[in-house]
Design a protein around this motif. Structure first.
Motif, PDB file in Angstrom:
ATOM      1  N   PHE A 253       0.940  -1.114  -0.073  1.00 15.70           N
ATOM      2  CA  PHE A 253       0.138   0.100  -0.053  1.00 15.70           C
ATOM      3  C   PHE A 253       0.903   1.207  -0.069  1.00 15.70           C
ATOM      4  N   SER A 254       0.752   2.014  -1.048  1.00 18.38           N
ATOM      5  CA  SER A 254       1.735   3.126  -1.381  1.00 18.38           C
ATOM      6  C   SER A 254       0.576   4.403  -0.887  1.00 18.38           C
ATOM      7  N   GLY A 255       1.019   5.246   0.218  1.00 16.42           N
ATOM      8  CA  GLY A 255       0.410   6.073   0.673  1.00 16.42           C
ATOM      9  C   GLY A 255       0.673   7.389  -0.102  1.00 16.42           C
ATOM     10  N   ASN A 256      -0.464   8.453   0.324  1.00 17.41           N
ATOM     11  CA  ASN A 256       0.091   9.998  -0.160  1.00 17.41           C
ATOM     12  C   ASN A 256      -0.103  10.538   1.038  1.00 17.41           C
ATOM     13  N   ASP A 257       0.205  11.961   1.009  1.00 19.96           N
ATOM     14  CA  ASP A 257       0.483  12.921   2.189  1.00 19.96           C
ATOM     15  C   ASP A 257      -1.075  13.332   2.507  1.00 19.96           C
ATOM     16  N   GLU A 258      -0.992  13.935   3.694  1.00 14.56           N
ATOM     17  CA  GLU A 258      -2.231  14.324   4.250  1.00 14.56           C
ATOM     18  C   GLU A 258      -3.318  15.264   3.429  1.00 14.56           C
ATOM     19  N   THR A 259      -2.715  16.046   2.535  1.00 16.77           N
ATOM     20  CA  THR A 259      -3.543  16.977   1.762  1.00 16.77           C
ATOM     21  C   THR A 259      -4.243  15.998   0.495  1.00 16.77           C
ATOM     22  N   SER A 260      -3.380  15.319   0.094  1.00 19.59           N
ATOM     23  CA  SER A 260      -3.866  14.400  -1.072  1.00 19.59           C
ATOM     24  C   SER A 260      -4.876  13.309  -0.766  1.00 19.59           C
ATOM     25  N   SER A 261      -4.602  13.003   0.402  1.00 19.29           N
ATOM     26  CA  SER A 261      -5.673  12.022   0.680  1.00 19.29           C
ATOM     27  C   SER A 261      -5.385  11.747   2.298  1.00 19.29           C
ATOM     28  N   PRO A 262      -6.357  12.513   2.810  1.00 28.71           N
ATOM     29  CA  PRO A 262      -6.652  12.686   4.206  1.00 28.71           C
ATOM     30  C   PRO A 262      -7.173  11.425   4.995  1.00 28.71           C
ATOM     31  N   ASP A 263      -7.797  10.580   4.276  1.00 30.02           N
ATOM     32  CA  ASP A 263      -8.389   9.446   4.698  1.00 30.02           C
ATOM     33  C   ASP A 263      -7.540   8.007   4.507  1.00 30.02           C
ATOM     34  N   ASP A 264      -6.360   8.290   4.096  1.00 30.89           N
ATOM     35  CA  ASP A 264      -5.236   7.052   3.866  1.00 30.89           C
ATOM     36  C   ASP A 264      -5.264   6.197   4.974  1.00 30.89           C
ATOM     37  N   PRO A 265      -5.223   6.564   6.422  1.00 28.25           N
ATOM     38  CA  PRO A 265      -5.403   5.464   7.509  1.00 28.25           C
ATOM     39  C   PRO A 265      -6.397   4.338   7.243  1.00 28.25           C
ATOM     40  N   LYS A 266      -7.790   5.189   6.967  1.00 31.91           N
ATOM     41  CA  LYS A 266      -8.804   4.432   6.787  1.00 31.91           C
ATOM     42  C   LYS A 266      -8.775   3.180   5.637  1.00 31.91           C
ATOM     43  N   TYR A 267      -8.311   3.774   4.577  1.00 28.01           N
ATOM     44  CA  TYR A 267      -7.972   2.885   3.420  1.00 28.01           C
ATOM     45  C   TYR A 267      -7.150   1.826   3.751  1.00 28.01           C
ATOM     46  N   LEU A 268      -6.183   2.193   4.499  1.00 29.17           N
ATOM     47  CA  LEU A 268      -5.374   1.119   4.966  1.00 29.17           C
ATOM     48  C   LEU A 268      -5.738   0.096   5.672  1.00 29.17           C
ATOM     49  N   GLU A 269      -6.508   0.685   6.899  1.00 29.74           N
ATOM     50  CA  GLU A 269      -7.381  -0.388   7.733  1.00 29.74           C
ATOM     51  C   GLU A 269      -8.197  -1.244   6.720  1.00 29.74           C
ATOM     52  N   ASP A 270      -9.166  -0.997   5.915  1.00 31.23           N
ATOM     53  CA  ASP A 270      -9.826  -1.644   4.860  1.00 31.23           C
ATOM     54  C   ASP A 270      -8.957  -2.745   4.393  1.00 31.23           C
ATOM     55  N   ILE A 271      -7.668  -2.429   3.837  1.00 34.66           N
ATOM     56  CA  ILE A 271      -6.911  -3.604   3.400  1.00 34.66           C
ATOM     57  C   ILE A 271      -6.537  -4.585   4.007  1.00 34.66           C
ATOM     58  N   ALA A 272      -6.151  -3.998   5.400  1.00 35.04           N
ATOM     59  CA  ALA A 272      -5.705  -4.791   6.522  1.00 35.04           C
ATOM     60  C   ALA A 272      -7.025  -5.716   6.768  1.00 35.04           C
ATOM     61  N   ASN A 405     -13.566  -0.701  -5.455  1.00 32.98           N
ATOM     62  CA  ASN A 405     -14.690   0.129  -5.728  1.00 32.98           C
ATOM     63  C   ASN A 405     -15.664   0.116  -4.086  1.00 32.98           C
ATOM     64  N   ASP A 406     -15.466  -0.982  -3.411  1.00 28.88           N
ATOM     65  CA  ASP A 406     -16.230  -1.186  -2.282  1.00 28.88           C
ATOM     66  C   ASP A 406     -15.350  -1.899  -1.252  1.00 28.88           C
ATOM     67  N   PRO A 407     -15.350  -1.273   0.098  1.00 29.41           N
ATOM     68  CA  PRO A 407     -14.455  -2.137   1.042  1.00 29.41           C
ATOM     69  C   PRO A 407     -15.147  -3.574   1.245  1.00 29.41           C
ATOM     70  N   GLU A 408     -16.429  -3.467   1.112  1.00 32.03           N
ATOM     71  CA  GLU A 408     -17.117  -4.922   1.242  1.00 32.03           C
ATOM     72  C   GLU A 408     -16.638  -6.131   0.473  1.00 32.03           C
ATOM     73  N   ASP A 409     -16.166  -5.463  -0.916  1.00 32.03           N
ATOM     74  CA  ASP A 409     -15.713  -6.513  -1.630  1.00 32.03           C
ATOM     75  C   ASP A 409     -14.230  -6.495  -2.013  1.00 32.03           C
ATOM     76  N   MET A 410     -13.680  -5.892  -1.089  1.00 34.94           N
ATOM     77  CA  MET A 410     -12.088  -5.801  -1.321  1.00 34.94           C
ATOM     78  C   MET A 410     -11.327  -7.058  -1.034  1.00 34.94           C
ATOM     79  N   ALA A 411     -11.761  -7.809  -0.341  1.00 31.94           N
ATOM     80  CA  ALA A 411     -11.128  -9.165  -0.006  1.00 31.94           C
ATOM     81  C   ALA A 411     -11.229 -10.024  -1.570  1.00 31.94           C
ATOM     82  N   ALA A 412     -12.239 -10.328  -2.025  1.00 28.48           N
ATOM     83  CA  ALA A 412     -12.634 -10.788  -3.375  1.00 28.48           C
ATOM     84  C   ALA A 412     -11.657 -10.176  -4.333  1.00 28.48           C
ATOM     85  N   ASP A 413     -11.584  -8.666  -4.419  1.00 26.76           N
ATOM     86  CA  ASP A 413     -11.102  -8.034  -5.488  1.00 26.76           C
ATOM     87  C   ASP A 413      -9.578  -8.156  -5.304  1.00 26.76           C
ATOM     88  N   ILE A 414      -8.986  -8.238  -4.189  1.00 23.23           N
ATOM     89  CA  ILE A 414      -7.431  -8.258  -3.773  1.00 23.23           C
ATOM     90  C   ILE A 414      -7.347  -9.753  -4.308  1.00 23.23           C
TER      91      ILE A 414
END
Length: 457
Positions: A253-272, A405-414
């Motif tokens: 997971f390649s992150g962005n800075d706070e301005t470009s993506s303020p919700d990056d931690p939540k996206y990382l949690e969805d992936i985890a 496109n959806d955290p609910e589908d992320m496991a299958a998509d990965i």
């Protein structure tokens, strides 16, 4: 001319610098940064006084707004409004400056007005001590060319004007694939070095005063590191150095800075969470988190603690001279780290990043996140606006990446992204070839050819 660390990455750590001796040339970094380049064994001339004319920054900001207005008028497309940063009126000084910017923008949003702003920047900068000192430096050093490694820094204007006034040829490099629609062109030089024919067309579209014979297509040297096999460690050694498990397949997971993506931690949690679910079903997958080198926040700490079994943090090897984004120094060691990361992970997940090209250089696919968090830190931030930016129109089709496109589908998509990669990699390679001149490992050679041609002319 080095206004920031990105120029060092592109021209100090690549074949461009290595091949200077073969070209019977000597590179001197005209250094505007706080980085002591002599520590790296490079010859440098320091620029310590970069004081601009009092009106230059105001005209520069107005120029950006005028370019957006002209682009909207020319294209009838309001996408350019998305590139504007909101003005701050928190102090009297900021309020006065921004009111002046707005006034100049209102009175100069024509092609003639745009030209007047550009002339005013040049005229004002020629009145500065900085310009006089640049003249003196150039008269002493007598370079064959002044090559600016980045087109967007206002502190490079005075030295480039001095070079032109002395008859020394000047050139600049458009350093990123998304820069031209964002009105980041600050300098005016004799020649412009770009990544691709696609970028050449963009440059002529946005800056019609630039003629085709002033533009040279070379590719970007930033991708050369991925084709240098000497950068690659044995897999076992890379895993040992970074505390990785050889039995696992890793995604990055390649992150962005706070301005470009303020919700990056939540996206990382969805992936985890998705990886935790997949592992409970019998898979053995890990996540490597690489943060943005300019992100100094502790916003990911709770994720790394909560999902320690799933997520490994590998910090970029950049050197911070301060907390300012433009005083972060990339290192040669980070080139090696990044190349190995792309080689030994199976997939990169990111938001609209050019890492798609870094990873396809290693025949690895990319997945782009494309949904908003239900609870957002910044309600005005919208991931869909990100993919509406102009540079994404260069995609040959939507199959260049996997879409999450959806955290609910992320496991299958990965799982799908890890198992069926051939078509996506082939499409991403087409995108890479459109965006960056191929073969990519010869960019430095083509830039040297361009420089020698300019000097001969």
């Amino acid at each position: 001319m080095l206004p920031d660390g990105l120029g060092l990455r592109n021209f100090g750590y690549t074949d461009f610098h290595k091949n200077s001796g073969d070209r019977n040339s000597e590179i001197i970094f005209w250094n505007i940064t706080p980085f002591p380049l002599t520590d790296l064994g490079y010859r440098e001339l320091k620029i310590n006084n970069t004081k601009l004319h009092p009106l230059t920054d105001i005209y520069k900001k107005a120029k950006v707004q005028v370019e957006f207005n002209l682009n909207i008028k020319k294209t009838k497309d309001d996408v350019y409004n998305r590139y504007r940063f909101p003005f701050q009126y928190t102090t009297i000084n900021a309020t006065v400056k921004n009111l002046l910017v707005n006034l100049i923008t209102f009175t100069h949003s024509t092609n003639a007005g745009w030209a007047r702003i550009r002339r005013k920047i040049s005229q004002n900068e020629k009145k500065t001590l900085y310009y006089q000192q640049s003249l003196a430096t150039l008269q002493k050093e007598k370079p064959a060319i002044v090559f600016c490694t980045n087109q967007r820094h206002i502190t490079t204007v005075a030295p480039l004007l001095a070079a032109k006034d002395l008859g020394i040829p000047t050139a600049t490099f458009i350093f990123s694939w998304d820069n031209l629609p964002k009105a980041t062109m600050v300098v005016e030089t004799d020649f412009y070095i770009v990544w691709s024919d696609y970028m050449k067309e963009e440059l002529m579209f946005y800056y019609p005063y630039i003629k085709p014979d002033q533009i040279i297509v070379t590719g970007s040297p930033q991708f050369e590191l991925h084709f240098d096999k000497d950068n690659l460690l044995p897999k076992e050694e890379f895993f040992r150095q970074n505390g990785l498990d050889l039995s696992k397949k890793y995604i990055c997971f390649s992150g962005n800075d706070e301005t470009s993506s303020p919700d990056d931690p939540k996206y990382l949690e969805d992936i985890a969470k998705a990886v935790r679910k997949l592992n409970a079903e019998g898979n053995n997958i890990g996540v490597i988190f690489r943060k943005s080198p300019v992100d100094f926040s502790g916003r990911f700490d709770w994720i790394l603690e909560k999902y320690a079994d799933e997520v490994v943090f590998i910090d970029p090897l950049w050197k911070a001279m301060s907390t300012s984004w433009n005083s972060i120094l990339p290192t040669i060691d980070d080139n090696v780290l990044f190349s190995n990361l792309a080689e030994y992970t199976e997939l990169v997940i990111t938001i609209g990043s050019s890492t798609v090209f870094d990873f396809v250089a290693h025949n690895k696919p990319t997945a782009y996140l494309k949904y908003n968090q239900k609870e957002q830190l910044n309600k005005k931030w919208d991931i869909y606006k990100c993919y509406g930016f102009v540079h994404f129109r260069s995609m040959p089709n939507q199959e260049v990446v996997f879409w999450l496109n959806d955290p609910e589908d992320m496991a299958a998509d990965i799982l799908n992204a890890l198992s069926d990669t051939k078509k996506t990699i082939a499409q991403a390679q087409k995108w890479f070839e459109r965006i960056n001149q191929h073969p990519p490992q010869q960019a430095s050679e083509r830039i040297w050819n361009a420089i020698e041609t300019i000097i001969e002319k």
